[in-house]
Design a protein around this motif. Structure first.
Motif, PDB file in Angstrom:
ATOM      1  N   ARG A 192       0.831  -1.200   0.000  1.00 50.59           N
ATOM      2  CA  ARG A 192       0.000   0.000   0.000  1.00 50.59           C
ATOM      3  C   ARG A 192       0.872   1.260   0.000  1.00 50.59           C
ATOM      4  N   LEU A 193       1.995   1.240   0.731  1.00 48.18           N
ATOM      5  CA  LEU A 193       2.887   2.397   0.741  1.00 48.18           C
ATOM      6  C   LEU A 193       3.422   2.681  -0.655  1.00 48.18           C
ATOM      7  N   LYS A 194       3.811   1.643  -1.350  1.00 44.28           N
ATOM      8  CA  LYS A 194       4.322   1.804  -2.707  1.00 44.28           C
ATOM      9  C   LYS A 194       3.262   2.430  -3.610  1.00 44.28           C
ATOM     10  N   GLU A 195       2.020   1.954  -3.483  1.00 40.11           N
ATOM     11  CA  GLU A 195       0.916   2.511  -4.284  1.00 40.11           C
ATOM     12  C   GLU A 195       0.656   3.966  -3.928  1.00 40.11           C
ATOM     13  N   ALA A 196       0.624   4.261  -2.614  1.00 39.14           N
ATOM     14  CA  ALA A 196       0.322   5.621  -2.153  1.00 39.14           C
ATOM     15  C   ALA A 196       1.393   6.610  -2.604  1.00 39.14           C
ATOM     16  N   VAL A 197       2.659   6.228  -2.453  1.00 38.01           N
ATOM     17  CA  VAL A 197       3.752   7.114  -2.865  1.00 38.01           C
ATOM     18  C   VAL A 197       3.720   7.337  -4.373  1.00 38.01           C
ATOM     19  N   SER A 198       3.382   6.299  -5.121  1.00 40.49           N
ATOM     20  CA  SER A 198       3.273   6.440  -6.575  1.00 40.49           C
ATOM     21  C   SER A 198       2.188   7.454  -6.938  1.00 40.49           C
ATOM     22  N   GLU A 199       1.045   7.388  -6.238  1.00 36.41           N
ATOM     23  CA  GLU A 199      -0.045   8.348  -6.477  1.00 36.41           C
ATOM     24  C   GLU A 199       0.408   9.771  -6.158  1.00 36.41           C
ATOM     25  N   ILE A 200       1.115   9.933  -5.033  1.00 31.57           N
ATOM     26  CA  ILE A 200       1.578  11.260  -4.618  1.00 31.57           C
ATOM     27  C   ILE A 200       2.565  11.821  -5.625  1.00 31.57           C
ATOM     28  N   ARG A 201       3.521  11.003  -6.054  1.00 31.76           N
ATOM     29  CA  ARG A 201       4.552  11.458  -6.982  1.00 31.76           C
ATOM     30  C   ARG A 201       3.975  11.781  -8.362  1.00 31.76           C
ATOM     31  N   GLN A 202       3.052  10.937  -8.832  1.00 28.49           N
ATOM     32  CA  GLN A 202       2.425  11.200 -10.136  1.00 28.49           C
ATOM     33  C   GLN A 202       1.639  12.500 -10.091  1.00 28.49           C
ATOM     34  N   PHE A 203       0.930  12.697  -8.980  1.00 29.43           N
ATOM     35  CA  PHE A 203       0.146  13.921  -8.828  1.00 29.43           C
ATOM     36  C   PHE A 203       1.069  15.139  -8.790  1.00 29.43           C
ATOM     37  N   ALA A 204       2.149  15.044  -8.012  1.00 27.45           N
ATOM     38  CA  ALA A 204       3.085  16.162  -7.891  1.00 27.45           C
ATOM     39  C   ALA A 204       3.722  16.490  -9.243  1.00 27.45           C
ATOM     40  N   THR A 205       4.070  15.465  -9.993  1.00 30.18           N
ATOM     41  CA  THR A 205       4.673  15.673 -11.317  1.00 30.18           C
ATOM     42  C   THR A 205       3.686  16.355 -12.266  1.00 30.18           C
ATOM     43  N   LYS A 206       2.430  15.945 -12.199  1.00 33.63           N
ATOM     44  CA  LYS A 206       1.389  16.545 -13.034  1.00 33.63           C
ATOM     45  C   LYS A 206       1.235  18.039 -12.720  1.00 33.63           C
ATOM     46  N   ILE A 207       1.176  18.365 -11.421  1.00 33.82           N
ATOM     47  CA  ILE A 207       1.060  19.762 -11.013  1.00 33.82           C
ATOM     48  C   ILE A 207       2.289  20.551 -11.458  1.00 33.82           C
ATOM     49  N   LEU A 208       3.471  19.944 -11.306  1.00 34.55           N
ATOM     50  CA  LEU A 208       4.711  20.599 -11.692  1.00 34.55           C
ATOM     51  C   LEU A 208       4.725  20.937 -13.176  1.00 34.55           C
ATOM     52  N   ASN A 209       4.328  19.986 -14.015  1.00 35.30           N
ATOM     53  CA  ASN A 209       4.325  20.220 -15.461  1.00 35.30           C
ATOM     54  C   ASN A 209       3.315  21.295 -15.842  1.00 35.30           C
ATOM     55  N   GLU A 210       2.135  21.275 -15.203  1.00 33.92           N
ATOM     56  CA  GLU A 210       1.134  22.307 -15.480  1.00 33.92           C
ATOM     57  C   GLU A 210       1.643  23.678 -15.060  1.00 33.92           C
ATOM     58  N   LYS A 251       4.767  24.672 -14.882  1.00 34.00           N
ATOM     59  CA  LYS A 251       5.794  25.105 -15.831  1.00 34.00           C
ATOM     60  C   LYS A 251       5.154  25.696 -17.081  1.00 34.00           C
ATOM     61  N   GLN A 252       4.067  25.062 -17.554  1.00 32.68           N
ATOM     62  CA  GLN A 252       3.371  25.568 -18.737  1.00 32.68           C
ATOM     63  C   GLN A 252       2.750  26.931 -18.459  1.00 32.68           C
ATOM     64  N   ASP A 253       2.129  27.065 -17.270  1.00 34.42           N
ATOM     65  CA  ASP A 253       1.508  28.339 -16.892  1.00 34.42           C
ATOM     66  C   ASP A 253       2.543  29.462 -16.845  1.00 34.42           C
ATOM     67  N   LEU A 254       3.681  29.151 -16.231  1.00 32.58           N
ATOM     68  CA  LEU A 254       4.709  30.177 -16.081  1.00 32.58           C
ATOM     69  C   LEU A 254       5.343  30.532 -17.422  1.00 32.58           C
ATOM     70  N   SER A 255       5.488  29.524 -18.277  1.00 30.77           N
ATOM     71  CA  SER A 255       6.087  29.792 -19.594  1.00 30.77           C
ATOM     72  C   SER A 255       5.168  30.619 -20.477  1.00 30.77           C
ATOM     73  N   SER A 256       3.866  30.523 -20.245  1.00 32.85           N
ATOM     74  CA  SER A 256       2.914  31.314 -21.034  1.00 32.85           C
ATOM     75  C   SER A 256       2.634  32.668 -20.389  1.00 32.85           C
ATOM     76  N   ASN A 257       3.388  32.955 -19.281  1.00 31.41           N
ATOM     77  CA  ASN A 257       3.280  34.243 -18.585  1.00 31.41           C
ATOM     78  C   ASN A 257       1.889  34.517 -18.024  1.00 31.41           C
ATOM     79  N   SER A 258       1.144  33.451 -17.755  1.00 35.27           N
ATOM     80  CA  SER A 258      -0.178  33.657 -17.155  1.00 35.27           C
ATOM     81  C   SER A 258       0.016  34.114 -15.722  1.00 35.27           C
TER      82      SER A 258
END
Length: 496
Positions: free
Chosen positions: A238-256, A258-265
């Motif tokens: 369960r820890l492995k699954e939970a950490v995977s969910e957290i990391r995937q979510f964090a990466t998704k937010i990070l990429n979004e 970066k896109q927001d900042l690059s578009s100067n929004s």
């Protein structure tokens, strides 16, 4: 034959007794046996380790306890302010987080600021300290806290009054803190505190990861959880699954982001911590993800734990609640920052509450070299040295014979010239609730801002009453931070 068996049995019992006789039978330390040390007592008391070690520390003349573990391993636990100063400041470089702490929480925290030492820690501390000391972040925190308070928390409490329902205030405050810290750290709103009290996937994954990581520390040997991890079974799966969910979510937010900042929004979301790190040139995915997850852990659990015990204490002490309410009403026309800055009695009440129930009741360090502590305790390299804020808040010679009492006045004094009451802070090494020395909590001011705004917002309109009051104290449970076992069920009453 019977005589021979009897003789053999007698010899066996004799050597068994000699082998397992205690090597310490003093009141100030638990029983210790050859090879296994105090492992039996440690395991028996693993679910109340905070209270158990406090009892021994308070009986120790030096307020320091040496626990013997299996195979000659020992650890030191202290409530001595001189020793605390020694490990947190004087010999700071000689006492690190170390692998004993780093390994069990590595999947969750990675190389975040709370899980690293040396130059890596110094760099993250420097980067983070710069961002935490900006006025713009403080204003953003004020905005986030007030939005969550007025648009979510207060309406839920009003609904509880109208429908005469019981709320688990601990759960409510955890949800409130989680929404806040996610918006402050990520610029993302999980909407965890909404009327339906949803089971947000990210929040549940985070809760599970914290709980399972914390459980690792309570096992007799790390071999048990490491074997489960290799086999990918039970809680480790369960820890492995939970950490995977957290990391995937964090990466998704990070990429979004970066896109927001690059578009100067531009929007108010652009002043969150993640955006600040990215704008300052720190865009490496693992670095920013690790450090932001660390801040979510700190902001989510500590403030909610502190406020849960605070509301329980003021329910038990209506005279103190009355003084807090009077102060809140006197500041009702002040701007947000001025209001919380001048809430002296409320500030003292929160400090007093955390003296008795600190969010982080014990904090371990690992010695990087042989040392002798100020009280004469000998420390060997790789030995764990833990300071104990929970026990330190219960030492009579520090706090007086009335240490058991919830008394905010012990933090206040009247100025003889102006006759104004002012808050008097204690030595941080006597009261290390926010740590002390170079690692002192960066979010301390942010935490007090949030807590005082919540206290003012709730008590101005409502009275919080324990729904189940049998006269006993709730069980003080510890994961990575403290909690009330079973939650804190309350009834919300409209203040007349």
């Amino acid at each position: 034959m019977l005589v021979e068996l009897s003789l053999l049995l007698s010899i066996f019992l004799y050597f068994f007794f000699i082998f397992f006789k205690t090597t310490s039978n003093q009141d100030s330390s638990p029983k210790s046996y050859p090879l296994i040390g105090s492992s039996i007592a440690l395991y028996t008391n693993r679910h109340r380790i905070t209270q158990w070690t406090t009892d021994y520390l308070l009986n120790s003349p030096t307020l320091t306890l040496k626990l013997r573990g299996p195979f000659g391993q020992s650890r030191v636990i202290t409530g001595n302010p001189e020793v605390v100063k020694h490990i947190l400041k004087t010999q700071f470089s000689s006492y690190e987080k170390g692998e004993i702490f780093r390994t069990p929480v590595f999947e969750l925290l990675g190389d975040g600021i709370f899980n690293v030492d040396g130059d890596e820690w110094k760099f993250q501390r420097q980067v983070s300290s710069h961002e935490f000391n900006t006025k713009s972040l403080r204003h953003f925190v004020e905005h986030v806290v007030d939005t969550e308070l007025n648009e979510r928390l207060i309406p839920i409490l009003k609904s509880a009054v109208e429908n005469d329902t019981i709320l688990d205030l601990q759960d409510i405050l955890q949800r409130f803190a989680f929404d806040n810290i996610c918006r402050i750290a990520f610029g993302y709103d999980p909407k965890y505190l909404t009327p339906s009290l949803p089971k947000a996937e990210f929040a549940i994954a985070f809760e599970d990861a914290v709980r399972i990581s914390s459980d690792r520390f309570r096992m007799i040997s790390p071999l048990f959880w490491k074997l489960k991890r290799i086999l990918n079974i039970g809680s480790e799966k369960r820890l492995k699954e939970a950490v995977s969910e957290i990391r995937q979510f964090a990466t998704k937010i990070l990429n979004e982001k970066k896109q927001d900042l690059s578009s100067n929004s531009s929007s108010i979301q652009s002043v969150d911590l993640l955006s600040r790190f990215l704008c300052s040139g720190h865009s490496e995915e693992k670095f920013v993800t690790d450090i932001v997850i660390s801040f979510i852990l700190a902001g989510r659990d500590t403030t909610s734990a502190a406020m849960t015990w605070f509301f329980w204490l003021i329910d038990k002490n209506p005279d103190i609640e009355s003084k807090i309410v009077d102060e809140i009403k006197a500041k009702s026309d002040s701007p947000i920052y001025d209001e919380v800055k001048d809430m002296v009695y409320t500030h003292a009440s929160l400090c007093e509450s955390m003296r008795l129930y600190p969010p982080v009741p014990m904090d371990p360090k690992v010695a990087t070299a042989d040392d002798v502590l100020p009280d004469g305790t000998v420390v060997k390299k790789e030995m764990i040295v833990t300071y104990h804020p929970y026990a330190m808040g219960r030492v009579e010679k520090f706090w007086g014979k009335d240490w058991k009492e919830f008394r905010p006045e012990r933090w206040l004094e009247k100025d003889e010239m102006t006759e104004k009451v002012r808050f008097v802070a204690r030595d941080p090494y006597l009261y290390p609730v926010f740590q002390a020395g170079p690692r002192i909590c960066l979010g301390k001011d942010m935490a007090f801002l949030q807590m005082k705004r919540v206290v003012a917002g709730i008590l101005r309109q409502f009275k919080v009453v324990a729904a189940e009051d049998d006269g006993s104290e709730p069980f003080f449970m510890v994961d990575l931070t403290s909690k009330m076992k079973g939650g804190f069920p309350v009834k919300i009453k409209e203040r007349k």
